[in-house]
Design an enzyme around this catalytic site. Structure first.
Site, PDB file in Angstrom:
ATOM      1  N   ASP A  63       0.841  -1.194   0.000  1.00  0.00           N
ATOM      2  CA  ASP A  63       0.000   0.000   0.000  1.00  0.00           C
ATOM      3  C   ASP A  63       0.876   1.244   0.000  1.00  0.00           C
ATOM      4  O   ASP A  63       1.618   1.493   0.953  1.00  0.00           O
ATOM      5  CB  ASP A  63      -0.903  -0.018   1.229  1.00  0.00           C
ATOM      6  CG  ASP A  63      -2.008   1.021   1.172  1.00  0.00           C
ATOM      7  OD1 ASP A  63      -1.952   1.897   0.283  1.00  0.00           O
ATOM      8  OD2 ASP A  63      -2.931   0.955   2.002  1.00  0.00           O
ATOM      9  N   HIS A  77      -0.518   4.274  -0.214  1.00  0.00           N
ATOM     10  CA  HIS A  77      -1.349   5.293   0.446  1.00  0.00           C
ATOM     11  C   HIS A  77      -1.483   6.582  -0.375  1.00  0.00           C
ATOM     12  O   HIS A  77      -1.887   7.603   0.172  1.00  0.00           O
ATOM     13  CB  HIS A  77      -0.791   5.669   1.826  1.00  0.00           C
ATOM     14  CG  HIS A  77      -0.668   4.527   2.780  1.00  0.00           C
ATOM     15  ND1 HIS A  77      -1.734   3.994   3.448  1.00  0.00           N
ATOM     16  CD2 HIS A  77       0.417   3.789   3.150  1.00  0.00           C
ATOM     17  CE1 HIS A  77      -1.328   2.987   4.205  1.00  0.00           C
ATOM     18  NE2 HIS A  77      -0.022   2.839   4.034  1.00  0.00           N
ATOM     19  N   GLU A 102      -1.016  -0.703  -4.173  1.00  0.00           N
ATOM     20  CA  GLU A 102      -2.273  -0.010  -3.897  1.00  0.00           C
ATOM     21  C   GLU A 102      -2.053   1.491  -3.808  1.00  0.00           C
ATOM     22  O   GLU A 102      -1.121   1.949  -3.139  1.00  0.00           O
ATOM     23  CB  GLU A 102      -2.862  -0.525  -2.586  1.00  0.00           C
ATOM     24  CG  GLU A 102      -4.163   0.146  -2.186  1.00  0.00           C
ATOM     25  CD  GLU A 102      -4.763  -0.466  -0.935  1.00  0.00           C
ATOM     26  OE1 GLU A 102      -5.496   0.249  -0.227  1.00  0.00           O
ATOM     27  OE2 GLU A 102      -4.499  -1.658  -0.656  1.00  0.00           O
ATOM     28  N   GLU A 105     -10.568   2.937  -2.687  1.00  0.00           N
ATOM     29  CA  GLU A 105     -11.189   3.152  -1.385  1.00  0.00           C
ATOM     30  C   GLU A 105     -11.685   4.578  -1.225  1.00  0.00           C
ATOM     31  O   GLU A 105     -12.542   4.842  -0.384  1.00  0.00           O
ATOM     32  CB  GLU A 105     -10.225   2.802  -0.260  1.00  0.00           C
ATOM     33  CG  GLU A 105      -9.025   3.729  -0.143  1.00  0.00           C
ATOM     34  CD  GLU A 105      -8.020   3.236   0.883  1.00  0.00           C
ATOM     35  OE1 GLU A 105      -7.983   3.803   1.994  1.00  0.00           O
ATOM     36  OE2 GLU A 105      -7.281   2.290   0.574  1.00  0.00           O
ATOM     37  N   ASP A 123     -15.141   0.543  -1.044  1.00  0.00           N
ATOM     38  CA  ASP A 123     -15.484   0.261   0.348  1.00  0.00           C
ATOM     39  C   ASP A 123     -16.997   0.227   0.462  1.00  0.00           C
ATOM     40  O   ASP A 123     -17.670   1.209   0.142  1.00  0.00           O
ATOM     41  CB  ASP A 123     -14.882   1.337   1.253  1.00  0.00           C
ATOM     42  CG  ASP A 123     -14.974   0.996   2.727  1.00  0.00           C
ATOM     43  OD1 ASP A 123     -16.078   0.650   3.181  1.00  0.00           O
ATOM     44  OD2 ASP A 123     -13.948   1.076   3.415  1.00  0.00           O
ATOM     45  N   HIS A 139     -12.295  -2.905  -0.074  1.00  0.00           N
ATOM     46  CA  HIS A 139     -11.595  -2.289   1.049  1.00  0.00           C
ATOM     47  C   HIS A 139     -12.451  -2.459   2.295  1.00  0.00           C
ATOM     48  O   HIS A 139     -13.645  -2.176   2.274  1.00  0.00           O
ATOM     49  CB  HIS A 139     -11.391  -0.800   0.741  1.00  0.00           C
ATOM     50  CG  HIS A 139     -10.723  -0.019   1.815  1.00  0.00           C
ATOM     51  ND1 HIS A 139     -11.408   0.844   2.641  1.00  0.00           N
ATOM     52  CD2 HIS A 139      -9.421   0.063   2.182  1.00  0.00           C
ATOM     53  CE1 HIS A 139     -10.560   1.429   3.469  1.00  0.00           C
ATOM     54  NE2 HIS A 139      -9.347   0.976   3.213  1.00  0.00           N
TER      55      HIS A 139
END
Length: 380
Positions: free
Chosen positions: A180, A182, A206, A232, A255, A282
């Site tokens: 990830d 971010h 990700e 997400e 999500d 997510h």
């Protein structure tokens, strides 16, 4: 079967549960958790109550369209999280009314168990190796970890070597790993990291860039063979559309507590299937969100793997998705898989007494501030 009551509960660590009750006594649960913004979502429910108390709880699609379209101002994390929680609860109610699982109403099984992965932390190779070993002992076959640490625009070869060492330490424990970013690093660094990681063949990278940098993501997609995962922070099929049509994403991660609930994420997944894009929802959230993900996973052909917040995930204070269940065995993990829930609705029984007790003191959770060595703010 009219909607008689809509209640909200802020419970630790950072979740917002939705309880919908009908005039004939059926109760459905949803999860409208929007980390760090629970109060805003609660405010959005004021208009949902005004509009839907007295509405037919069985008309899920009509409720969804009315909530989405007649608010005039559409989309975004707050409104869509509120709608997500209401949508999940209505699916739970309908399943209980018909005495059938939600996945059965979504078309039935295409698989009977769901592979899951969990988050691990750690800044050094030995730390992530130990975290990976603990996850392996829990029964996971795959984990996700922070790829970027304190990287930002550019980094030294030593920084990149550190990323590779941490990922390799996880793989040495026999686990697959997703990385990830971010959205924390910028394009020059993302290009270098993607190239360096290719020999390790991680499950995915990700949010290598923030989703609003769609041009940069398109460029990166043309430079790497690694699967790019994101989503997400996208909240509807319209948000996902340009990523699919431009061939930017390989794995979408909507999500179910932010992207319109079960109804909308099912549509997003079906749209993604037409582009040969996989679904990996997510879900660093609670039991209702996770149960909703399982219902979707069981009935969706292009699903591949599910995030599961079993045990400590981020800063949860020891709470996890088992805390509020009457029967935690419903989410038992065996060889990396959770069996499809078979009970009516979402298939989980919430400990309502504990929820009401814990909600007496709202959690007021806020995203932690991450700082780089020079003191500048990093993406969470």
């Amino acid at each position: 079967m009219k909607i008689a009551r809509i209640e909200l509960f802020q419970v630790p660590p950072r979740w917002l549960f939705v309880r919908v009750e009908t005039d004939d006594g059926l109760v459905g649960w949803g999860e409208a958790s929007l980390e760090g913004h629970a109060e805003a979502v609660e405010g959005a429910f004021e208009s949902l109550r005004d509009r839907f108390i007295g509405a037919d709880a069985a008309r899920i699609e009509d409720v969804w369209q009315t909530a989405y379209r007649l608010g005039f101002y559409r989309g975004g994390p707050v409104l869509m999280s509120a709608l997500s929680g209401l949508d999940q609860a209505l699916w739970d109610i309908k399943g209980k009314a018909l005495n059938t699982p939600v996945w059965q109403m979504l078309g039935g099984m295409v698989r009977d168990k769901i592979e899951c992965y969990a988050w691990i932390g750690g800044d050094r190779p030995d730390e992530v190796a130990e975290a990976a070993r603990l996850r392996r002992d829990q029964g996971f076959r795959a984990v996700k970890m922070n790829a970027t640490a304190e990287l930002n625009w550019l980094a030294t070869s030593r920084d990149i070597d550190g990323v590779l060492a941490r990922a390799s330490a996880v793989q040495a424990q026999g686990l697959d790993v997703g990385l990830d970013f971010h959205g924390r690093v910028h394009k020059p660094m993302a290009k270098q990291l993607a190239a360096a990681l290719e020999p390790l063949r991680p499950l995915f990278i990700e949010e290598p860039l923030l989703s609003e940098n769609i041009e940069g993501l398109a460029q990166l997609a043309g430079l790497t063979t690694l699967p790019i995962a994101l989503g997400e922070r996208l909240y509807s099929r319209w948000d996902f559309k340009p990523f699919l049509t431009q061939g930017i994403v390989d794995i979408i991660q909507p999500d179910l507590s932010h992207a319109g609930g079960i109804s909308e994420v099912k549509r997003i997944a079906t749209m993604a299937e037409a582009y040969d894009v996989a679904l990996a929802p997510h879900c660093p959230l609670g039991p209702i969100a996770f149960a909703s993900c399982l219902a979707l996973a069981v009935s969706t052909p292009n699903f591949i793997i599910e995030e599961m917040s079993l045990g400590i995930h981020y800063n949860t204070g020891g709470y996890d998705l088992l805390t509020y269940l009457r029967d935690p065995s419903i989410f038992a993990l065996t060889d990396g898989f959770v069996a499809a829930p078979t009970g009516p609705g979402l298939g989980v029984e919430i400990n309502e007494e504990l929820v009401r007790e814990m909600a007496r003191t709202p959690h007021r959770w806020r995203n932690p501030a991450w700082r780089l060595p020079d003191g500048s703010l990093a993406e969470w």
